[in-house]
Write a protein that holds these residues in place. Structure first.
Motif, PDB file in Angstrom:
ATOM      1  N   MET A  19       0.819  -1.195   0.000  1.00  0.00           N
ATOM      2  CA  MET A  19       0.000   0.000   0.000  1.00  0.00           C
ATOM      3  C   MET A  19       0.861   1.256   0.000  1.00  0.00           C
ATOM      4  N   LEU A  20       2.004   1.207   0.721  1.00  0.00           N
ATOM      5  CA  LEU A  20       2.893   2.367   0.761  1.00  0.00           C
ATOM      6  C   LEU A  20       3.426   2.688  -0.620  1.00  0.00           C
ATOM      7  N   SER A  21       3.802   1.669  -1.386  1.00  0.00           N
ATOM      8  CA  SER A  21       4.355   1.921  -2.709  1.00  0.00           C
ATOM      9  C   SER A  21       3.304   2.535  -3.644  1.00  0.00           C
ATOM     10  N   LEU A  22       2.038   2.157  -3.497  1.00  0.00           N
ATOM     11  CA  LEU A  22       0.986   2.777  -4.301  1.00  0.00           C
ATOM     12  C   LEU A  22       0.835   4.250  -3.933  1.00  0.00           C
ATOM     13  N   ARG A  23       0.867   4.546  -2.637  1.00  0.00           N
ATOM     14  CA  ARG A  23       0.758   5.936  -2.197  1.00  0.00           C
ATOM     15  C   ARG A  23       1.926   6.773  -2.700  1.00  0.00           C
ATOM     16  N   LEU A  24       3.133   6.223  -2.618  1.00  0.00           N
ATOM     17  CA  LEU A  24       4.307   6.952  -3.109  1.00  0.00           C
ATOM     18  C   LEU A  24       4.237   7.144  -4.621  1.00  0.00           C
ATOM     19  N   MET A  46       1.520   7.354  -6.467  1.00  0.00           N
ATOM     20  CA  MET A  46       0.516   8.389  -6.756  1.00  0.00           C
ATOM     21  C   MET A  46       1.023   9.779  -6.366  1.00  0.00           C
ATOM     22  N   LEU A  47       1.711   9.870  -5.240  1.00  0.00           N
ATOM     23  CA  LEU A  47       2.256  11.158  -4.813  1.00  0.00           C
ATOM     24  C   LEU A  47       3.288  11.666  -5.800  1.00  0.00           C
ATOM     25  N   GLN A  48       4.097  10.769  -6.343  1.00  0.00           N
ATOM     26  CA  GLN A  48       5.082  11.205  -7.329  1.00  0.00           C
ATOM     27  C   GLN A  48       4.394  11.680  -8.606  1.00  0.00           C
ATOM     28  N   ARG A  49       3.335  11.032  -9.005  1.00  0.00           N
ATOM     29  CA  ARG A  49       2.606  11.457 -10.203  1.00  0.00           C
ATOM     30  C   ARG A  49       1.909  12.793  -9.978  1.00  0.00           C
ATOM     31  N   ILE A  50       1.352  12.993  -8.796  1.00  0.00           N
ATOM     32  CA  ILE A  50       0.684  14.268  -8.482  1.00  0.00           C
ATOM     33  C   ILE A  50       1.698  15.407  -8.471  1.00  0.00           C
ATOM     34  N   THR A  51       2.871  15.170  -7.885  1.00  0.00           N
ATOM     35  CA  THR A  51       3.879  16.232  -7.876  1.00  0.00           C
ATOM     36  C   THR A  51       4.378  16.518  -9.290  1.00  0.00           C
ATOM     37  N   ALA A  52       4.413  15.508 -10.138  1.00  0.00           N
ATOM     38  CA  ALA A  52       4.797  15.746 -11.538  1.00  0.00           C
ATOM     39  C   ALA A  52       3.767  16.639 -12.223  1.00  0.00           C
ATOM     40  N   LEU A  53       2.486  16.398 -11.930  1.00  0.00           N
ATOM     41  CA  LEU A  53       1.437  17.249 -12.500  1.00  0.00           C
ATOM     42  C   LEU A  53       1.551  18.691 -12.005  1.00  0.00           C
ATOM     43  N   LEU A  54       1.965  18.869 -10.772  1.00  0.00           N
ATOM     44  CA  LEU A  54       2.181  20.221 -10.250  1.00  0.00           C
ATOM     45  C   LEU A  54       3.409  20.880 -10.878  1.00  0.00           C
ATOM     46  N   MET A  55       4.458  20.094 -11.036  1.00  0.00           N
ATOM     47  CA  MET A  55       5.709  20.659 -11.540  1.00  0.00           C
ATOM     48  C   MET A  55       5.639  21.066 -13.005  1.00  0.00           C
ATOM     49  N   ALA A  56       4.871  20.371 -13.810  1.00  0.00           N
ATOM     50  CA  ALA A  56       4.843  20.664 -15.247  1.00  0.00           C
ATOM     51  C   ALA A  56       4.488  22.122 -15.542  1.00  0.00           C
ATOM     52  N   ILE A  59       9.521  16.452  -2.830  1.00  0.00           N
ATOM     53  CA  ILE A  59       8.771  15.199  -2.701  1.00  0.00           C
ATOM     54  C   ILE A  59       9.039  14.291  -3.894  1.00  0.00           C
ATOM     55  N   HIS A  60       8.948  14.856  -5.084  1.00  0.00           N
ATOM     56  CA  HIS A  60       9.134  14.085  -6.313  1.00  0.00           C
ATOM     57  C   HIS A  60      10.533  13.463  -6.367  1.00  0.00           C
ATOM     58  N   GLY A  61      11.534  14.284  -6.075  1.00  0.00           N
ATOM     59  CA  GLY A  61      12.914  13.807  -6.134  1.00  0.00           C
ATOM     60  C   GLY A  61      13.212  12.748  -5.085  1.00  0.00           C
ATOM     61  N   ALA A  62      12.708  12.946  -3.876  1.00  0.00           N
ATOM     62  CA  ALA A  62      12.962  11.977  -2.805  1.00  0.00           C
ATOM     63  C   ALA A  62      12.346  10.615  -3.122  1.00  0.00           C
ATOM     64  N   ILE A  63      11.156  10.619  -3.669  1.00  0.00           N
ATOM     65  CA  ILE A  63      10.514   9.353  -4.034  1.00  0.00           C
ATOM     66  C   ILE A  63      11.276   8.683  -5.178  1.00  0.00           C
ATOM     67  N   GLY A  64      11.727   9.479  -6.144  1.00  0.00           N
ATOM     68  CA  GLY A  64      12.499   8.924  -7.251  1.00  0.00           C
ATOM     69  C   GLY A  64      13.817   8.317  -6.794  1.00  0.00           C
TER      70      GLY A  64
END
Length: 110
Positions: free
Chosen positions: A1-6, A8-18, A64-69
């Motif tokens: 479940m944690l990996s799914l949350r991470l 999704m969080l990485q995808r959301i931050t990518a949408l913000l960063m674009a 957030i995006h970088g740390a998850i990556g």
């Protein structure tokens, strides 16, 4: 479940960063074509809550995006697991945030 949350969080931050990246590049092109010096640019950004919020959001999203990556790379290539993996992710994220927040503060309010 944690990996799914991470994930999704990485995808959301990518949408913000674009749009933030596009906005940043547009501002840089405008500044360069306008022949603005660094002092003139700082004169426009100092004391600006709008620029503080723009770049502050950018820093939070990148941290957030970088740390998850980096977490994913450390797990896949470095073989880190468990607490060491989480500690590395938090250290990278907090480090990126600290460096970015310092830069945003310097450009907008220092």
């Amino acid at each position: 479940m944690l990996s799914l949350r991470l994930y999704m969080l990485q995808r959301i931050t990518a949408l913000l960063m674009a749009p933030l990246v596009i906005g940043h590049i547009a501002v840089m092109i405008y500044a360069i074509q306008g022949g603005l010096s660094a002092a003139e640019i700082l004169g426009r950004t100092q004391g600006s809550v709008a620029w503080f919020l723009f770049y502050g959001l950018f820093v939070v999203a990148v941290s957030i995006h970088g740390a998850i990556g980096v977490r994913a790379v450390a797990h896949e290539w470095g073989g880190l697991k468990g607490a060491a993996l989480d500690a590395a992710m938090w250290a990278i994220g907090l480090g990126l945030f600290a460096l970015g927040a310092r830069a945003v503060w310097a450009v907008t309010f220092a």
